[in-house]
Design a protein around this motif. Structure first.
Motif, mmCIF file in Angstrom:
data_model
loop_
_atom_site.group_PDB
_atom_site.id
_atom_site.type_symbol
_atom_site.label_atom_id
_atom_site.label_comp_id
_atom_site.label_asym_id
_atom_site.label_seq_id
_atom_site.Cartn_x
_atom_site.Cartn_y
_atom_site.Cartn_z
ATOM 1 N N LEU A 286 0.832 -1.202 0.000
ATOM 2 C CA LEU A 286 0.000 0.000 0.000
ATOM 3 C C LEU A 286 0.862 1.246 0.000
ATOM 4 C CD1 LEU A 286 -2.680 -1.059 2.626
ATOM 5 C CD2 LEU A 286 -3.004 -0.900 0.165
ATOM 6 N N GLY A 287 0.276 2.341 -0.454
ATOM 7 C CA GLY A 287 0.932 3.635 -0.429
ATOM 8 C C GLY A 287 -0.100 4.717 -0.664
ATOM 9 N N PRO A 288 0.319 5.985 -0.670
ATOM 10 C CA PRO A 288 -0.644 7.071 -0.873
ATOM 11 C C PRO A 288 -1.445 6.942 -2.158
ATOM 12 C CG PRO A 288 1.455 7.938 -0.108
ATOM 13 C CD PRO A 288 1.683 6.484 -0.399
ATOM 14 N N GLY A 289 -0.862 6.320 -3.181
ATOM 15 C CA GLY A 289 -1.582 6.119 -4.432
ATOM 16 C C GLY A 289 -2.543 4.950 -4.401
ATOM 17 N N SER A 290 -2.443 4.111 -3.379
ATOM 18 C CA SER A 290 -3.367 2.984 -3.200
ATOM 19 C C SER A 290 -3.752 2.936 -1.731
ATOM 20 C CB SER A 290 -2.701 1.672 -3.638
ATOM 21 O OG SER A 290 -1.445 1.510 -3.010
ATOM 22 N N PRO A 291 -4.615 3.861 -1.298
ATOM 23 C CA PRO A 291 -4.913 4.019 0.126
ATOM 24 C C PRO A 291 -5.717 2.864 0.694
ATOM 25 C CG PRO A 291 -6.333 5.426 -1.193
ATOM 26 C CD PRO A 291 -5.331 4.829 -2.138
ATOM 27 N N ALA A 292 -5.703 2.777 2.021
ATOM 28 C CA ALA A 292 -6.485 1.767 2.721
ATOM 29 C C ALA A 292 -7.972 2.000 2.497
ATOM 30 C CB ALA A 292 -6.153 1.796 4.211
ATOM 31 N N ARG A 293 -8.716 0.912 2.370
ATOM 32 C CA ARG A 293 -10.156 1.002 2.135
ATOM 33 C C ARG A 293 -10.981 0.657 3.360
ATOM 34 N NH1 ARG A 293 -10.788 -2.630 -3.203
ATOM 35 N NH2 ARG A 293 -9.161 -3.836 -2.139
ATOM 36 N N VAL A 294 -10.398 -0.077 4.303
ATOM 37 C CA VAL A 294 -11.151 -0.564 5.463
ATOM 38 C C VAL A 294 -10.588 -0.020 6.771
ATOM 39 C CG1 VAL A 294 -11.786 -2.634 6.765
ATOM 40 C CG2 VAL A 294 -11.865 -2.670 4.268
ATOM 41 N N VAL A 295 -9.283 -0.035 6.903
ATOM 42 C CA VAL A 295 -8.636 0.351 8.165
ATOM 43 C C VAL A 295 -8.725 1.859 8.354
ATOM 44 C CG1 VAL A 295 -6.442 0.426 9.400
ATOM 45 C CG2 VAL A 295 -7.091 -1.621 8.112
ATOM 46 N N THR A 296 -9.197 2.290 9.525
ATOM 47 C CA THR A 296 -9.356 3.714 9.816
ATOM 48 C C THR A 296 -8.563 4.149 11.039
ATOM 49 O OG1 THR A 296 -11.417 3.160 10.983
ATOM 50 C CG2 THR A 296 -11.609 3.921 8.709
ATOM 51 N N GLY A 297 -7.734 3.276 11.570
ATOM 52 C CA GLY A 297 -6.842 3.616 12.672
ATOM 53 C C GLY A 297 -5.710 2.609 12.706
ATOM 54 N N LEU A 310 6.643 2.908 5.973
ATOM 55 C CA LEU A 310 6.155 4.281 5.998
ATOM 56 C C LEU A 310 5.113 4.514 4.904
ATOM 57 C CD1 LEU A 310 9.451 6.252 6.674
ATOM 58 C CD2 LEU A 310 7.552 5.926 8.264
ATOM 59 N N LEU A 311 5.282 3.858 3.759
ATOM 60 C CA LEU A 311 4.285 3.967 2.705
ATOM 61 C C LEU A 311 2.932 3.451 3.181
ATOM 62 C CD1 LEU A 311 6.351 2.814 -0.388
ATOM 63 C CD2 LEU A 311 5.286 5.057 -0.103
ATOM 64 N N LEU A 312 2.952 2.356 3.930
ATOM 65 C CA LEU A 312 1.697 1.804 4.432
ATOM 66 C C LEU A 312 1.068 2.748 5.438
ATOM 67 C CD1 LEU A 312 0.971 -1.877 5.204
ATOM 68 C CD2 LEU A 312 0.255 -0.122 6.797
ATOM 69 N N LEU A 313 1.881 3.354 6.326
ATOM 70 C CA LEU A 313 1.351 4.349 7.252
ATOM 71 C C LEU A 313 0.685 5.492 6.489
ATOM 72 C CD1 LEU A 313 3.073 2.760 9.323
ATOM 73 C CD2 LEU A 313 3.832 4.960 10.239
ATOM 74 N N GLU A 314 1.347 5.949 5.430
ATOM 75 C CA GLU A 314 0.791 7.036 4.632
ATOM 76 C C GLU A 314 -0.499 6.618 3.942
ATOM 77 O OE1 GLU A 314 3.955 8.189 2.031
ATOM 78 O OE2 GLU A 314 5.229 8.925 3.666
ATOM 79 N N ALA A 315 -0.620 5.340 3.590
ATOM 80 C CA ALA A 315 -1.838 4.846 2.955
ATOM 81 C C ALA A 315 -3.019 4.885 3.904
ATOM 82 C CB ALA A 315 -1.628 3.420 2.440
ATOM 83 N N VAL A 316 -2.766 4.736 5.199
ATOM 84 C CA VAL A 316 -3.836 4.762 6.198
ATOM 85 C C VAL A 316 -4.101 6.176 6.687
ATOM 86 C CG1 VAL A 316 -4.520 3.992 8.509
ATOM 87 C CG2 VAL A 316 -3.395 2.394 6.942
ATOM 88 N N ALA A 317 -3.029 6.894 7.047
ATOM 89 C CA ALA A 317 -3.170 8.169 7.749
ATOM 90 C C ALA A 317 -2.973 9.389 6.877
ATOM 91 C CB ALA A 317 -2.183 8.206 8.920
ATOM 92 N N GLY A 318 -2.397 9.205 5.685
ATOM 93 C CA GLY A 318 -2.073 10.345 4.847
ATOM 94 C C GLY A 318 -0.668 10.845 5.121
#
Length: 352
Positions: A286-297, A310-318
């Motif tokens: 995952l990354g900012p270009g493919s953001p999380a769809r389910v996880v909100t925290g 860090l890319l995955l963190l950015e995918a969830v939190a921006g």
């Protein structure tokens, strides 16, 4: 996005020299849940104690944990000419072959001179033949044991926990286990969950937080810059899918304990923002270009600059919220790595 298309993360920071956890919180005179917790929400970053979670999470939140238990996945290998070098056993594939990393003799990094068909002799006179690099990287190799052996049993007899040179000493396997870990399989600890204690979990449940399990067996970490995580084995049970979907439909938060949980849940996410049960191997990145769809925290430890996590963190939190969190953590002396401090990203809500 797949493993071959990894971009650099947006977040930039420098880890101070004295900001590495060189031992467990217990060795520093703390309890597991005594580590610090940086709470990052839009427009507000605050500093808490991990044990304060029942006052931070809300009734109806679904907290998803990874029940994979850590293996003693490091063994000493002997290469040609009698060279003694550590070997880290990352995973076992469906065909019975292993994924391994041969380390330099001093353990300071991967040995990139391994060769096709090379034989490495492991403890108990187990001979391991290196077959081919994984995904084109000479760091991780697919290998075959030249005798029938159960990987988990073998490592329990001959292995030790994987550790790195920033630690002051070796720690026992029990220190690398999360309190809810029940399914042996990870080469390294899913460390975001380490600060949870049984008492804290009970307090969270008493406060109305639902705990739901998934399993994702972690391979060896990816220390090289821009190196993506390798495929990992996961299992999202039917009951967990039901609990997560109920939260989504009710507008409640789905809070993942660690990047491994995000990877598992987002692998089985659907286009309508729910999940389906499933198991198998995931190569999701995952990354900012493919953001999380389910996880909100997301609960997480602190990662080194330019790590794929860090890319995955950015995918969830921006990217902006992740950058703000690290800018706040550095001057406050937060500690990095598996025995360090924690962050909680709640990007969907303003500060309470």
């Amino acid at each position: 996005m797949t493993a071959g298309t990894l971009a650099a993360p947006y977040t930039r920071f420098v880890v101070p020299d004295n900001a590495v956890a060189t031992g467990t919180p217990e060795s520093r005179g703390l309890t597991r849940d005594g580590v610090r917790l940086l709470l990052a929400q839009p427009g507000c970053v605050t500093h808490q104690a991990f044990r304060d979670l029942p006052s931070i999470l809300r009734p109806g939140d679904v907290l998803v944990v990874n029940t994979s238990a850590t293996l003693a996945a490091a063994v000493d290998g002997v290469r040609g000419g009698g060279r003694l070098q550590p070997v880290h056993v990352s995973a076992e594939l469906d065909d019975g072959t292993w994924v391994v990393e041969v380390r330099r003799a001093d353990g300071s990094g991967p040995a990139l001179d391994a060769e096709h068909d090379e034989i490495v002799v492991l403890p108990g006179d187990l001979r391991l033949r290196l077959l081919s690099p994984m995904l084109g990287s000479r760091r991780l190799w697919r290998a075959v044991p030249l005798a029938a052996v159960d990987r988990i049993d073998y490592l329990s007899r001959f292995g030790r926990p994987i550790s790195y040179d920033y630690l002051e000493r070796r720690f026992p396997l029990a220190d690398y286990q999360n309190v809810y870990a029940t399914e042996p399989g990870s080469a390294e600890m899913a460390s975001a969950g380490r600060p949870f204690t049984a008492e804290l979990l009970v307090r969270l449940m008493a406060a109305g937080v639902t705990i739901a399990p998934v399993t994702l067996h972690c391979g060896v970490s990816s220390p090289e810059l821009h190196e993506p995580p390798m495929p990992e084995q996961y299992d999202v049970p039917v009951d967990t899918a039901r609990l997560v979907n109920s939260a989504v439909w009710a507008g409640r938060r789905v809070v993942a304990v660690g990047t491994t949980v995000v990877r598992a849940l987002e692998t089985v996410a659907t286009d309508n923002g729910t999940i389906r049960p499933g198991r198998g191997w995931t190569d999701l990145v995952l990354g900012p270009g493919s953001p999380a769809r389910v996880v909100t925290g997301l609960f997480t430890g602190l990662h080194v600059p330019e790590a794929s996590h860090l890319l995955l963190l950015e995918a969830v939190a921006g990217p902006e919220l992740v950058q703000a969190a690290y800018e706040a953590a550095v001057p406050e002396g937060y500690l990095w790595h598996e025995f360090g401090d924690s962050m909680l990203f709640l990007p969907g809500l303003t500060a309470t």
